[in-house]
Design a protein around this motif. Structure first.
Motif, PDB file in Angstrom:
ATOM      1  N   THR A   1       0.465  -1.061  -0.121  1.00 58.93           N
ATOM      2  CA  THR A   1      -0.288   0.129   0.011  1.00 58.93           C
ATOM      3  C   THR A   1       1.470   1.190   0.085  1.00 58.93           C
ATOM      4  O   THR A   1       0.598   2.087  -0.806  1.00 58.93           O
ATOM      5  CB  THR A   1      -1.021   0.145   1.640  1.00 58.93           C
ATOM      6  OG1 THR A   1      -2.003  -1.306   1.008  1.00 58.93           O
ATOM      7  CG2 THR A   1      -2.165   0.920   1.158  1.00 58.93           C
ATOM      8  N   LEU A   2       1.859   1.427   0.758  1.00 59.19           N
ATOM      9  CA  LEU A   2       2.630   2.132   0.698  1.00 59.19           C
ATOM     10  C   LEU A   2       3.524   2.378  -0.260  1.00 59.19           C
ATOM     11  O   LEU A   2       3.666   4.052  -0.092  1.00 59.19           O
ATOM     12  CB  LEU A   2       3.370   2.663   2.296  1.00 59.19           C
ATOM     13  CG  LEU A   2       3.051   2.078   3.584  1.00 59.19           C
ATOM     14  CD1 LEU A   2       3.208   1.926   5.136  1.00 59.19           C
ATOM     15  CD2 LEU A   2       2.286   3.502   3.793  1.00 59.19           C
ATOM     16  N   SER A   3       3.903   1.151  -0.877  1.00 58.46           N
ATOM     17  CA  SER A   3       5.352   1.916  -1.661  1.00 58.46           C
ATOM     18  C   SER A   3       4.306   2.114  -2.816  1.00 58.46           C
ATOM     19  O   SER A   3       4.194   2.732  -3.807  1.00 58.46           O
ATOM     20  CB  SER A   3       5.772   0.402  -2.291  1.00 58.46           C
ATOM     21  OG  SER A   3       6.461  -0.254  -1.196  1.00 58.46           O
ATOM     22  N   GLY A   4       2.852   2.476  -3.070  1.00 58.55           N
ATOM     23  CA  GLY A   4       1.642   3.036  -3.941  1.00 58.55           C
ATOM     24  C   GLY A   4       2.448   4.486  -3.979  1.00 58.55           C
ATOM     25  O   GLY A   4       1.723   5.059  -5.012  1.00 58.55           O
ATOM     26  N   TYR A   5       2.461   5.148  -3.340  1.00 62.51           N
ATOM     27  CA  TYR A   5       2.806   6.704  -2.860  1.00 62.51           C
ATOM     28  C   TYR A   5       4.564   6.505  -3.944  1.00 62.51           C
ATOM     29  O   TYR A   5       5.068   6.427  -3.575  1.00 62.51           O
ATOM     30  CB  TYR A   5       2.810   6.820  -2.015  1.00 62.51           C
ATOM     31  CG  TYR A   5       1.081   6.916  -1.017  1.00 62.51           C
ATOM     32  CD1 TYR A   5       0.518   7.685  -1.802  1.00 62.51           C
ATOM     33  CD2 TYR A   5       1.718   6.134  -0.623  1.00 62.51           C
ATOM     34  CE1 TYR A   5      -0.761   7.854  -0.765  1.00 62.51           C
ATOM     35  CE2 TYR A   5      -0.340   5.299   0.563  1.00 62.51           C
ATOM     36  CZ  TYR A   5      -1.488   5.931  -0.062  1.00 62.51           C
ATOM     37  OH  TYR A   5      -2.418   6.452   0.251  1.00 62.51           O
ATOM     38  N   ASP A   6       3.973   8.546  -4.161  1.00 64.43           N
ATOM     39  CA  ASP A   6       5.372   8.920  -4.913  1.00 64.43           C
ATOM     40  C   ASP A   6       6.623   9.522  -3.521  1.00 64.43           C
ATOM     41  O   ASP A   6       7.168   9.599  -4.170  1.00 64.43           O
ATOM     42  CB  ASP A   6       4.914   9.816  -5.708  1.00 64.43           C
ATOM     43  CG  ASP A   6       4.363   9.416  -7.188  1.00 64.43           C
ATOM     44  OD1 ASP A   6       4.350   8.705  -7.870  1.00 64.43           O
ATOM     45  OD2 ASP A   6       3.187   9.831  -7.393  1.00 64.43           O
TER      46      ASP A   6
ATOM     47  N   MET B   1       8.418   1.673  12.583  1.00 60.70           N
ATOM     48  CA  MET B   1       8.934   1.486  12.293  1.00 60.70           C
ATOM     49  C   MET B   1      10.441   1.376  11.030  1.00 60.70           C
ATOM     50  O   MET B   1      10.868   1.050   9.860  1.00 60.70           O
ATOM     51  CB  MET B   1      10.650   2.302  12.841  1.00 60.70           C
ATOM     52  CG  MET B   1       9.728   3.773  13.966  1.00 60.70           C
ATOM     53  SD  MET B   1      11.266   4.526  14.729  1.00 60.70           S
ATOM     54  CE  MET B   1      10.150   5.437  15.636  1.00 60.70           C
ATOM     55  N   ASP B   2      10.137   0.018  11.118  1.00 56.85           N
ATOM     56  CA  ASP B   2      10.494  -1.484  10.497  1.00 56.85           C
ATOM     57  C   ASP B   2       9.923  -1.035   9.039  1.00 56.85           C
ATOM     58  O   ASP B   2      10.991  -1.472   8.128  1.00 56.85           O
ATOM     59  CB  ASP B   2      10.213  -2.847  10.834  1.00 56.85           C
ATOM     60  CG  ASP B   2      10.657  -3.563  12.307  1.00 56.85           C
ATOM     61  OD1 ASP B   2      11.935  -2.356  12.278  1.00 56.85           O
ATOM     62  OD2 ASP B   2       9.944  -3.536  12.917  1.00 56.85           O
ATOM     63  N   LEU B   3       8.440  -0.623   8.656  1.00 54.95           N
ATOM     64  CA  LEU B   3       8.480  -0.568   7.374  1.00 54.95           C
ATOM     65  C   LEU B   3       9.213   0.742   6.868  1.00 54.95           C
ATOM     66  O   LEU B   3       9.635   1.213   5.774  1.00 54.95           O
ATOM     67  CB  LEU B   3       6.970   0.034   7.314  1.00 54.95           C
ATOM     68  CG  LEU B   3       5.908  -1.092   8.063  1.00 54.95           C
ATOM     69  CD1 LEU B   3       4.422  -0.543   7.871  1.00 54.95           C
ATOM     70  CD2 LEU B   3       5.864  -2.119   6.284  1.00 54.95           C
ATOM     71  N   LEU B   4      10.165   2.033   7.620  1.00 50.54           N
ATOM     72  CA  LEU B   4      10.155   2.508   6.938  1.00 50.54           C
ATOM     73  C   LEU B   4      12.294   1.940   6.259  1.00 50.54           C
ATOM     74  O   LEU B   4      11.907   3.002   5.465  1.00 50.54           O
ATOM     75  CB  LEU B   4      10.857   4.157   8.198  1.00 50.54           C
ATOM     76  CG  LEU B   4       9.076   4.608   8.685  1.00 50.54           C
ATOM     77  CD1 LEU B   4       9.924   5.584   9.168  1.00 50.54           C
ATOM     78  CD2 LEU B   4       8.319   5.496   7.329  1.00 50.54           C
ATOM     79  N   GLN B   5      12.315   1.613   7.020  1.00 51.75           N
ATOM     80  CA  GLN B   5      14.043   1.239   6.122  1.00 51.75           C
ATOM     81  C   GLN B   5      13.567  -0.089   5.070  1.00 51.75           C
ATOM     82  O   GLN B   5      13.787  -0.070   4.257  1.00 51.75           O
ATOM     83  CB  GLN B   5      14.029   0.109   7.498  1.00 51.75           C
ATOM     84  CG  GLN B   5      14.887   0.005   8.453  1.00 51.75           C
ATOM     85  CD  GLN B   5      16.474  -0.194   8.995  1.00 51.75           C
ATOM     86  OE1 GLN B   5      17.172  -0.489   7.708  1.00 51.75           O
ATOM     87  NE2 GLN B   5      16.109  -0.027  10.563  1.00 51.75           N
ATOM     88  N   ALA B   6      12.049   0.009   5.400  1.00 49.42           N
ATOM     89  CA  ALA B   6      11.534  -1.311   3.158  1.00 49.42           C
ATOM     90  C   ALA B   6      10.986  -0.461   3.250  1.00 49.42           C
ATOM     91  O   ALA B   6      11.006  -0.779   1.225  1.00 49.42           O
ATOM     92  CB  ALA B   6      10.512  -2.654   3.789  1.00 49.42           C
ATOM     93  N   LEU B   7      10.700   1.206   3.068  1.00 50.07           N
ATOM     94  CA  LEU B   7      10.055   1.597   2.207  1.00 50.07           C
ATOM     95  C   LEU B   7      10.979   1.670   0.783  1.00 50.07           C
ATOM     96  O   LEU B   7      12.047   2.641   1.046  1.00 50.07           O
ATOM     97  CB  LEU B   7       9.385   2.507   2.412  1.00 50.07           C
ATOM     98  CG  LEU B   7       8.179   2.756   3.143  1.00 50.07           C
ATOM     99  CD1 LEU B   7       7.077   3.393   3.659  1.00 50.07           C
ATOM    100  CD2 LEU B   7       6.935   2.462   1.692  1.00 50.07           C
ATOM    101  N   ARG B   8      11.090   1.692  -0.579  1.00 45.66           N
ATOM    102  CA  ARG B   8      11.490   2.415  -1.343  1.00 45.66           C
ATOM    103  C   ARG B   8      11.476   3.857  -1.621  1.00 45.66           C
ATOM    104  O   ARG B   8      12.187   4.409  -2.287  1.00 45.66           O
ATOM    105  CB  ARG B   8      11.729   1.675  -2.511  1.00 45.66           C
ATOM    106  CG  ARG B   8      12.449  -0.110  -2.245  1.00 45.66           C
ATOM    107  CD  ARG B   8      13.402  -0.079  -1.434  1.00 45.66           C
ATOM    108  NE  ARG B   8      14.725   0.305  -1.610  1.00 45.66           N
ATOM    109  CZ  ARG B   8      15.516   0.660  -0.501  1.00 45.66           C
ATOM    110  NH1 ARG B   8      15.304  -0.359   0.602  1.00 45.66           N
ATOM    111  NH2 ARG B   8      16.778   0.488  -0.904  1.00 45.66           N
TER     112      ARG B   8
END
Length: 263
Positions: free
Chosen positions: A107-112, A131-138
């Protein structure tokens, strides 16, 4: 669990282009466990590019300034070439079951890009689960004040408490232009050692709670080999008492990387 309803690319997502010349604001509080479409800006009726942003609301204080700044600076950067839609959620929306992490990440990866806003206070907790998701997000991430501290905490850095809460302005990187501040915590420059992908651009010597001076990061960047980019600013570029030139410089620095990710 972060809901896919209304998120970019989700089934049943609303028409990304609101009525021409309209600014859409839906009333009511942000619901926990669900991203809400609360603000959107149409820049051009027949736009060929749509920019989708997520604003993480750490506090309702100053929310209108964050949304206005994101809109205004995006319009300056992309002009009539794009429409910008901003969704809003809180950190609580990230706190789902571990088994749902992949869905949240999708879901979060769909944002610019994602902006983590400031807050009224900061805990000294080293790390929080979401915060773990913050590391994984590109996705490009912009952290403002508390948001910048959350990004460094996501990478295991510790925060320092300052002797006094500072509320006011400081000259931006030694220039005559001012950047607004309101904080009593910060990330020491020494915490960035061992994190090769981080670069501290601007720091200040401040007195910590123990009476000793600490070199505190005011502005940093993160860029790794995969192209992931983060910009963290301890100040508040969105506040009215920040000089417009500083606000524009910081947002355009960030948007330049957002644009490169889209090309």
């Amino acid at each position: 669990l972060l809901s896919l309803e209304g998120a970019p690319g989700a089934p049943g997502a609303p028409d990304p282009m609101p009525p021409a010349d309209a600014v859409k604001v839906e009333a009511g509080p942000v619901q926990v466990q669900q991203v809400q479409r609360v603000h959107s800006l149409t820049m051009q009726r027949t736009s060929q590019r749509e920019i989708r942003a997520l604003y993480v609301e750490n506090s309702s204080v100053g929310k209108v300034h964050y949304l206005k700044s994101i809109e205004t600076e995006a319009k300056k950067y992309w002009g009539n070439q794009a429409s910008v839609v901003i969704d809003v959620c809180s950190p609580a929306d990230f706190a789902g079951e571990a088994a749902g992490a992949a869905e949240q990440l999708a879901t979060l990866s769909g944002y610019d890009f994602i902006v983590l806003g400031g807050g009224k206070c900061t805990s000294m907790t080293d790390h929080e689960g979401w915060m773990d998701l913050l590391q994984a997000l590109r996705v490009p991430l912009l952290g403002i004040c508390l948001g910048s501290q959350q990004l460094t905490k996501a990478y295991g850095m510790k925060l320092s408490k300052l002797n006094d809460k500072f509320v006011g302005t400081r000259p931006f990187m030694g220039t005559p232009s001012d950047l607004a501040f309101s904080h009593q915590f910060g990330t020491c420059v020494k915490e960035f050692k061992g994190h090769a992908d981080f670069k501290v651009i601007w720091s200040e010597q401040l007195v910590a709670a123990d009476g000793k001076k600490r070199e505190i990061s005011m502005l940093y960047e993160y860029l790794d080999s995969s192209g992931k980019y983060m910009l963290g600013v301890q100040g508040h570029p969105e506040k009215p008492d920040t000089d417009e030139s500083v606000r524009q410089e910081l947002f355009q620095r960030f948007f330049a990387h957002v644009s490169s990710c889209q090309d």
